[in-house]
Design a protein around this motif. Structure first.
Motif, PDB file in Angstrom:
ATOM      1  N   PRO A  92      34.964  26.521  44.426  1.00 17.54           N
ATOM      2  CA  PRO A  92      35.360  25.113  44.364  1.00 17.54           C
ATOM      3  C   PRO A  92      36.603  24.820  43.527  1.00 17.54           C
ATOM      4  N   GLN A  93      36.839  25.630  42.490  1.00 15.30           N
ATOM      5  CA  GLN A  93      37.998  25.388  41.618  1.00 15.30           C
ATOM      6  C   GLN A  93      38.924  26.601  41.655  1.00 15.30           C
ATOM      7  N   ALA A  94      39.416  26.909  42.836  1.00 14.55           N
ATOM      8  CA  ALA A  94      40.209  28.123  43.003  1.00 14.55           C
ATOM      9  C   ALA A  94      41.675  27.835  43.289  1.00 14.55           C
ATOM     10  N   SER A  95      42.511  28.755  42.835  1.00 10.31           N
ATOM     11  CA  SER A  95      43.924  28.796  43.177  1.00 10.31           C
ATOM     12  C   SER A  95      44.168  30.157  43.830  1.00 10.31           C
ATOM     13  N   LEU A  96      45.263  30.283  44.561  1.00 12.36           N
ATOM     14  CA  LEU A  96      45.522  31.508  45.320  1.00 12.36           C
ATOM     15  C   LEU A  96      46.940  31.992  45.082  1.00 12.36           C
ATOM     16  N   TYR A  97      47.075  33.307  44.901  1.00 15.08           N
ATOM     17  CA  TYR A  97      48.405  33.910  44.777  1.00 15.08           C
ATOM     18  C   TYR A  97      48.385  35.266  45.471  1.00 15.08           C
TER      19      TYR A  97
END
Length: 293
Positions: A249-254
């Motif tokens: 739910p509280q994710a960022s992506l790189y």
């Protein structure tokens, strides 16, 4: 003359930093008893605690570049996982990421660390996910690189063509071969009990192929900010990485371009800079079309 002296001191200091034997530093290496294992760890720097969790079959040695980069801002705590590196094995016949997450929790309790930021690479990322399920209160923010939430037998593993080898003259291979050579000799160089190497390796292999067993519903329940990172040619499929990102739910992506499962060795500048950027600011959920409003 003063300029030459300054340059000489700078060169000497950089040389000394480069020679720090991360993962085998007798000056700072310590042990703490956590349940049925003796956990090995090293601490560098000052500030907010940042715990580093290494990849499978490895040790905190493989996180040396991160230790050097992050200890300028954080109190970096690099630990060796159960049955790996300089941490002892146990008589348990089965090794799981869930158990290793319990080890990390016990380790934090012993060192009186109430909450920390985390960086977990490969198996270390899986451990961070398991810890977020059982003790989310211990995690401030977490970065996971090349992690998976289901075992490799489930088809998330791209696989390896063992008949193929990169040209030794390839610049990328030349850049990583020193670290890879150390990684593949970790057990032989570091295991506290050499008689247990074979059994420890088998347990680590069985664990990697059968675990973790985290469901999408469990991922959806994790209310901890995670940065999901992977190489664009990682050994885990990009679809699996995206599923991991979308279900936290509280994710960022790189996604690290032109990189594989060992992106921290292939593209350390990109990886380190992004981790520091992410850890250095509060998480906020973005509205994809906020700029139209």
């Amino acid at each position: 003359m003063k300029k030459l002296l300054f340059l000489g001191i700078l060169f000497l200091s950089q040389t000394l930093i480069a020679q720090i034997p991360y993962g085998s530093n007798t000056k700072v290496g310590k042990r703490v008893q956590v349940g049925d294992i003796s956990m090995y760890y090293e601490i560098y720097g000052k500030g907010e605690p940042l715990i580093l969790l290494h990849g499978g079959y490895g040790s905190s040695e493989m996180m040396g570049g991160m230790i050097e980069a992050f200890s300028k801002k954080y109190q970096v705590i690099a630990v060796d996982s159960r049955s790996q590196g300089r941490t002892t094995d146990s008589d348990e016949k089965v090794l799981t990421y869930a158990q290793m997450a319990l080890d990390v929790n016990g380790f934090m309790d012993k060192l009186q660390i109430k909450k920390a930021k985390f960086v977990g690479w490969s198996d270390g990322g899986d451990i961070a996910l398991e810890l977020a399920l059982i003790h989310p209160e211990k995690i401030n923010k977490a970065v996971i690189l090349g992690a998976n939430f289901t075992g490799e037998v489930s088809g998330v593993f791209i696989g390896v063509d063992t008949t193929w080898r990169m040209n030794p003259a390839d610049p990328l291979f030349a850049k990583t071969k020193k670290e890879l050579a150390k990684y593949f000799s970790t057990y032989e160089r570091m295991a506290p009990d050499k008689s247990k190497i074979a059994s420890a390796k088998k347990k680590a292999t069985d664990n990697a192929y059968n675990n973790p067993k985290i469901t999408l519903a469990q991922l959806n329940s994790i209310q901890v900010p995670f940065l999901v990172m992977a190489g664009d040619h990682d050994m885990f499929t990009i679809e699996h990485t995206i599923a991991l990102y979308k279900n936290l739910p509280q994710a960022s992506l790189y996604i690290v371009p032109d990189a594989t499962h060992i992106s921290p060795w292939e593209e350390p500048e990109l990886v380190h800079a992004e981790i520091l950027r992410y850890l250095g600011k509060p998480y906020r959920k973005l509205d994809p079309v906020y700029f139209w409003k």
